[in-house]
Design a protein around this motif. Structure first.
Motif, PDB file in Angstrom:
ATOM      1  N   ALA A  36       7.800   6.070  14.790  1.00  0.00           N
ATOM      2  CA  ALA A  36       6.662   5.809  13.907  1.00  0.00           C
ATOM      3  C   ALA A  36       5.338   6.285  14.483  1.00  0.00           C
ATOM      4  CB  ALA A  36       6.583   4.321  13.602  1.00  0.00           C
ATOM      5  N   THR A  37       5.348   6.762  15.724  1.00  0.00           N
ATOM      6  CA  THR A  37       4.102   7.212  16.346  1.00  0.00           C
ATOM      7  C   THR A  37       3.838   8.704  16.121  1.00  0.00           C
ATOM      8  OG1 THR A  37       5.191   7.675  18.466  1.00  0.00           O
ATOM      9  CG2 THR A  37       4.296   5.448  18.135  1.00  0.00           C
ATOM     10  N   THR A  38       4.743   9.400  15.468  1.00  0.00           N
ATOM     11  CA  THR A  38       4.559  10.837  15.242  1.00  0.00           C
ATOM     12  C   THR A  38       3.625  11.099  14.067  1.00  0.00           C
ATOM     13  OG1 THR A  38       6.436  11.008  13.740  1.00  0.00           O
ATOM     14  CG2 THR A  38       6.887  11.326  16.096  1.00  0.00           C
ATOM     15  N   GLU A  39       3.085  12.308  14.022  1.00  0.00           N
ATOM     16  CA  GLU A  39       2.217  12.699  12.907  1.00  0.00           C
ATOM     17  C   GLU A  39       2.982  12.709  11.587  1.00  0.00           C
ATOM     18  OE1 GLU A  39      -0.263  16.159  13.425  1.00  0.00           O
ATOM     19  OE2 GLU A  39      -0.357  15.776  15.582  1.00  0.00           O
ATOM     20  N   VAL A  40       4.252  13.081  11.637  1.00  0.00           N
ATOM     21  CA  VAL A  40       5.069  13.119  10.420  1.00  0.00           C
ATOM     22  C   VAL A  40       5.188  11.710   9.834  1.00  0.00           C
ATOM     23  CG1 VAL A  40       7.368  13.586   9.515  1.00  0.00           C
ATOM     24  CG2 VAL A  40       6.347  15.152  11.161  1.00  0.00           C
ATOM     25  N   ALA A  41       5.451  10.723  10.679  1.00  0.00           N
ATOM     26  CA  ALA A  41       5.587   9.344  10.207  1.00  0.00           C
ATOM     27  C   ALA A  41       4.257   8.802   9.687  1.00  0.00           C
ATOM     28  CB  ALA A  41       6.117   8.457  11.326  1.00  0.00           C
ATOM     29  N   ALA A  42       3.169   9.238  10.275  1.00  0.00           N
ATOM     30  CA  ALA A  42       1.844   8.738   9.875  1.00  0.00           C
ATOM     31  C   ALA A  42       1.527   9.035   8.418  1.00  0.00           C
ATOM     32  CB  ALA A  42       0.776   9.343  10.785  1.00  0.00           C
ATOM     33  N   GLN A  43       2.083  10.094   7.865  1.00  0.00           N
ATOM     34  CA  GLN A  43       1.796  10.419   6.466  1.00  0.00           C
ATOM     35  C   GLN A  43       2.414   9.410   5.495  1.00  0.00           C
ATOM     36  OE1 GLN A  43       3.407  14.190   5.220  1.00  0.00           O
ATOM     37  NE2 GLN A  43       5.315  13.847   6.320  1.00  0.00           N
ATOM     38  N   TYR A  44       3.361   8.606   5.965  1.00  0.00           N
ATOM     39  CA  TYR A  44       4.000   7.606   5.108  1.00  0.00           C
ATOM     40  C   TYR A  44       3.412   6.217   5.296  1.00  0.00           C
ATOM     41  CZ  TYR A  44       7.326  11.384   4.707  1.00  0.00           C
ATOM     42  OH  TYR A  44       7.890  12.601   4.487  1.00  0.00           O
ATOM     43  N   PHE A  45       2.406   6.078   6.149  1.00  0.00           N
ATOM     44  CA  PHE A  45       1.747   4.800   6.394  1.00  0.00           C
ATOM     45  C   PHE A  45       0.683   4.604   5.326  1.00  0.00           C
ATOM     46  CE2 PHE A  45      -1.183   2.099   9.036  1.00  0.00           C
ATOM     47  CZ  PHE A  45      -0.323   1.024   9.147  1.00  0.00           C
ATOM     48  N   THR A  46       0.765   3.497   4.595  1.00  0.00           N
ATOM     49  CA  THR A  46      -0.114   3.320   3.446  1.00  0.00           C
ATOM     50  C   THR A  46      -0.615   1.885   3.298  1.00  0.00           C
ATOM     51  OG1 THR A  46      -0.276   3.643   1.056  1.00  0.00           O
ATOM     52  CG2 THR A  46       1.818   2.869   1.873  1.00  0.00           C
ATOM     53  N   ASN A  47      -1.763   1.764   2.669  1.00  0.00           N
ATOM     54  CA  ASN A  47      -2.321   0.483   2.289  1.00  0.00           C
ATOM     55  C   ASN A  47      -1.553   0.031   1.045  1.00  0.00           C
ATOM     56  OD1 ASN A  47      -3.948  -1.393   0.791  1.00  0.00           O
ATOM     57  ND2 ASN A  47      -5.677  -0.793   2.060  1.00  0.00           N
ATOM     58  N   CYS A  48      -1.111  -1.193   1.016  1.00  0.00           N
ATOM     59  CA  CYS A  48      -0.274  -1.680  -0.082  1.00  0.00           C
ATOM     60  C   CYS A  48      -1.060  -2.258  -1.262  1.00  0.00           C
ATOM     61  CB  CYS A  48       0.718  -2.711   0.443  1.00  0.00           C
ATOM     62  SG  CYS A  48       1.891  -2.024   1.611  1.00  0.00           S
ATOM     63  N   ASP A  49      -2.317  -1.869  -1.411  1.00  0.00           N
ATOM     64  CA  ASP A  49      -3.133  -2.339  -2.525  1.00  0.00           C
ATOM     65  C   ASP A  49      -2.521  -2.030  -3.885  1.00  0.00           C
ATOM     66  OD1 ASP A  49      -5.155  -3.622  -1.210  1.00  0.00           O
ATOM     67  OD2 ASP A  49      -6.499  -1.907  -1.180  1.00  0.00           O
ATOM     68  N   HIS A  50      -1.684  -1.008  -3.977  1.00  0.00           N
ATOM     69  CA  HIS A  50      -1.095  -0.614  -5.256  1.00  0.00           C
ATOM     70  C   HIS A  50       0.028  -1.550  -5.710  1.00  0.00           C
ATOM     71  CE1 HIS A  50       1.346   1.244  -2.145  1.00  0.00           C
ATOM     72  NE2 HIS A  50       2.337   1.255  -3.025  1.00  0.00           N
ATOM     73  N   VAL A  51       0.438  -2.492  -4.843  1.00  0.00           N
ATOM     74  CA  VAL A  51       1.459  -3.478  -5.200  1.00  0.00           C
ATOM     75  C   VAL A  51       0.768  -4.835  -5.325  1.00  0.00           C
ATOM     76  CG1 VAL A  51       3.574  -4.641  -4.461  1.00  0.00           C
ATOM     77  CG2 VAL A  51       3.262  -2.202  -3.992  1.00  0.00           C
ATOM     78  N   TYR A  52       0.871  -5.444  -6.480  1.00  0.00           N
ATOM     79  CA  TYR A  52       0.202  -6.717  -6.743  1.00  0.00           C
ATOM     80  C   TYR A  52       0.683  -7.781  -5.757  1.00  0.00           C
ATOM     81  CZ  TYR A  52      -1.419 -10.856  -9.214  1.00  0.00           C
ATOM     82  OH  TYR A  52      -2.031 -12.036  -9.535  1.00  0.00           O
ATOM     83  N   GLU A  53      -0.252  -8.418  -5.060  1.00  0.00           N
ATOM     84  CA  GLU A  53       0.012  -9.469  -4.085  1.00  0.00           C
ATOM     85  C   GLU A  53       1.001  -9.055  -3.001  1.00  0.00           C
ATOM     86  OE1 GLU A  53       1.074 -13.069  -6.169  1.00  0.00           O
ATOM     87  OE2 GLU A  53      -0.965 -13.392  -6.852  1.00  0.00           O
ATOM     88  N   ALA A  54       0.929  -7.817  -2.562  1.00  0.00           N
ATOM     89  CA  ALA A  54       1.831  -7.345  -1.504  1.00  0.00           C
ATOM     90  C   ALA A  54       1.583  -8.125  -0.227  1.00  0.00           C
ATOM     91  CB  ALA A  54       1.631  -5.859  -1.271  1.00  0.00           C
ATOM     92  N   SER A  55       2.627  -8.711   0.297  1.00  0.00           N
ATOM     93  CA  SER A  55       2.555  -9.481   1.534  1.00  0.00           C
ATOM     94  C   SER A  55       3.646  -9.088   2.511  1.00  0.00           C
ATOM     95  CB  SER A  55       2.718 -10.974   1.241  1.00  0.00           C
ATOM     96  OG  SER A  55       1.800 -11.409   0.297  1.00  0.00           O
ATOM     97  N   TYR A  56       4.562  -8.228   2.072  1.00  0.00           N
ATOM     98  CA  TYR A  56       5.724  -7.883   2.881  1.00  0.00           C
ATOM     99  C   TYR A  56       5.905  -6.374   2.980  1.00  0.00           C
ATOM    100  CZ  TYR A  56       6.926 -12.729   1.931  1.00  0.00           C
ATOM    101  OH  TYR A  56       6.885 -14.092   1.822  1.00  0.00           O
TER     102      TYR A  56
END
Length: 133
Positions: A36-56
Protein backbone atom coordinates in the motif's frame (compact mmCIF):
# COMPACT_ATOMS: atom_id res chain seq x y z
CA UNK A 1 -17.51 32.80 22.85
CA UNK A 2 -18.67 29.95 25.12
CA UNK A 3 -21.80 29.54 23.01
CA UNK A 4 -19.71 28.93 19.87
CA UNK A 5 -17.63 26.32 21.70
CA UNK A 6 -20.76 24.55 22.93
CA UNK A 7 -22.30 24.52 19.44
CA UNK A 8 -19.06 23.13 17.98
CA UNK A 9 -19.09 20.16 20.39
CA UNK A 10 -22.81 19.47 19.91
CA UNK A 11 -22.63 19.30 16.11
CA UNK A 12 -22.02 15.84 14.67
CA UNK A 13 -18.58 15.17 13.26
CA UNK A 14 -18.33 15.32 9.49
CA UNK A 15 -14.87 13.81 9.15
CA UNK A 16 -14.84 11.03 6.60
CA UNK A 17 -12.84 7.86 6.75
CA UNK A 18 -10.22 7.26 4.03
CA UNK A 19 -10.07 3.83 2.41
CA UNK A 20 -8.62 2.04 -0.56
CA UNK A 21 -11.20 1.43 -3.30
CA UNK A 22 -10.41 -0.95 -6.14
CA UNK A 23 -11.42 -4.21 -7.78
CA UNK A 24 -8.74 -6.63 -8.98
CA UNK A 25 -10.87 -7.63 -11.98
CA UNK A 26 -10.56 -4.03 -13.27
CA UNK A 27 -7.42 -2.86 -11.48
CA UNK A 28 -4.60 -5.41 -11.73
CA UNK A 29 -2.52 -3.93 -8.85
CA UNK A 30 -5.46 -4.47 -6.46
CA UNK A 31 -4.37 -7.98 -5.47
CA UNK A 32 -4.95 -9.58 -2.09
CA UNK A 33 -1.36 -8.96 -1.00
CA UNK A 34 -0.13 -5.60 -2.23
CA UNK A 35 2.20 -2.94 -0.97
CA UNK A 36 0.00 0.00 0.00
CA UNK A 37 3.02 2.31 0.15
CA UNK A 38 3.61 2.30 -3.62
CA UNK A 39 2.56 5.08 -5.99
CA UNK A 40 0.29 2.63 -7.82
CA UNK A 41 -1.63 1.85 -4.61
CA UNK A 42 -1.88 5.54 -3.72
CA UNK A 43 -4.16 6.18 -6.70
CA UNK A 44 -6.81 3.96 -5.07
CA UNK A 45 -6.73 5.78 -1.71
CA UNK A 46 -9.86 7.90 -1.43
CA UNK A 47 -11.96 10.00 0.89
CA UNK A 48 -15.22 8.13 1.52
CA UNK A 49 -17.44 11.23 1.42
CA UNK A 50 -19.28 9.72 -1.57
CA UNK A 51 -20.72 6.96 0.67
CA UNK A 52 -23.44 8.15 3.05
CA UNK A 53 -22.28 7.76 6.68
CA UNK A 54 -19.19 5.78 5.67
CA UNK A 55 -17.50 4.49 8.80
CA UNK A 56 -15.85 1.30 7.54
CA UNK A 57 -13.22 0.21 5.08
CA UNK A 58 -13.83 -3.27 3.69
CA UNK A 59 -11.59 -5.79 1.95
CA UNK A 60 -13.20 -8.84 0.33
CA UNK A 61 -11.38 -11.75 -1.30
CA UNK A 62 -13.01 -14.60 -3.18
CA UNK A 63 -14.72 -15.43 -6.46
CA UNK A 64 -16.64 -12.54 -8.05
CA UNK A 65 -18.24 -12.69 -11.49
CA UNK A 66 -16.47 -15.99 -12.14
CA UNK A 67 -13.01 -14.60 -11.31
CA UNK A 68 -10.85 -15.03 -8.24
CA UNK A 69 -10.07 -11.58 -6.92
CA UNK A 70 -10.07 -8.83 -4.30
CA UNK A 71 -12.32 -5.84 -3.75
CA UNK A 72 -11.68 -2.89 -1.45
CA UNK A 73 -14.30 -0.25 -0.74
CA UNK A 74 -15.91 2.24 1.67
CA UNK A 75 -19.05 1.22 3.53
CA UNK A 76 -21.58 2.56 6.00
CA UNK A 77 -22.10 -0.96 7.34
CA UNK A 78 -19.86 -3.38 9.22
CA UNK A 79 -19.50 -6.46 7.00
CA UNK A 80 -17.75 -8.39 9.79
CA UNK A 81 -14.48 -10.31 9.85
CA UNK A 82 -14.67 -13.90 8.67
CA UNK A 83 -13.44 -16.43 6.13
CA UNK A 84 -15.25 -19.40 4.65
CA UNK A 85 -14.67 -22.01 1.99
CA UNK A 86 -17.03 -22.00 -0.96
CA UNK A 87 -17.46 -24.66 -3.62
CA UNK A 88 -19.35 -23.51 -6.67
CA UNK A 89 -21.44 -25.96 -8.72
CA UNK A 90 -19.27 -27.58 -11.39
CA UNK A 91 -15.94 -26.64 -9.76
CA UNK A 92 -13.65 -29.38 -8.49
CA UNK A 93 -12.03 -27.24 -5.81
CA UNK A 94 -13.06 -25.01 -2.92
CA UNK A 95 -12.22 -21.31 -2.79
CA UNK A 96 -11.39 -19.35 0.32
CA UNK A 97 -13.52 -16.23 0.62
CA UNK A 98 -12.79 -13.61 3.30
CA UNK A 99 -14.28 -10.32 4.45
CA UNK A 100 -12.44 -7.82 6.66
CA UNK A 101 -14.10 -4.66 8.01
CA UNK A 102 -12.22 -1.97 9.91
CA UNK A 103 -12.69 1.60 11.11
CA UNK A 104 -9.31 3.31 10.67
CA UNK A 105 -7.96 5.18 7.67
CA UNK A 106 -6.30 2.88 5.10
CA UNK A 107 -7.00 -0.21 7.21
CA UNK A 108 -8.19 -2.24 4.19
CA UNK A 109 -4.78 -2.19 2.54
CA UNK A 110 -3.70 -5.79 3.11
CA UNK A 111 -4.19 -8.78 5.36
CA UNK A 112 -5.08 -7.98 8.93
CA UNK A 113 -2.82 -9.25 11.67
CA UNK A 114 -4.87 -9.67 14.79
CA UNK A 115 -3.48 -8.68 18.15
CA UNK A 116 -4.10 -12.25 19.39
CA UNK A 117 -1.92 -13.68 16.59
CA UNK A 118 0.78 -11.13 17.35
CA UNK A 119 0.69 -12.01 21.05
CA UNK A 120 0.98 -15.74 20.30
CA UNK A 121 3.97 -15.11 18.02
CA UNK A 122 5.75 -12.98 20.63
CA UNK A 123 5.10 -15.49 23.43
CA UNK A 124 6.30 -18.36 21.21
CA UNK A 125 9.50 -16.47 20.48
CA UNK A 126 10.11 -15.78 24.19
CA UNK A 127 9.52 -19.45 25.10
CA UNK A 128 11.84 -20.63 22.31
CA UNK A 129 14.62 -18.24 23.38
CA UNK A 130 14.23 -19.25 27.02
CA UNK A 131 14.32 -22.99 26.26
CA UNK A 132 17.30 -22.89 23.91
CA UNK A 133 19.69 -20.67 25.87
Amino acid sequence: MYTLGLIYFLLPSTFAIYCFECDSSNNFPCSEYWDATTEVAAQYFTNCDHVYEASYCVKMTGVYDGKLGTKRFCSSRDWGDYCEYIKRPGDIQEYRSCVYSCTEDACNSSTKISSANTLVAILSFIVAVTLFQ
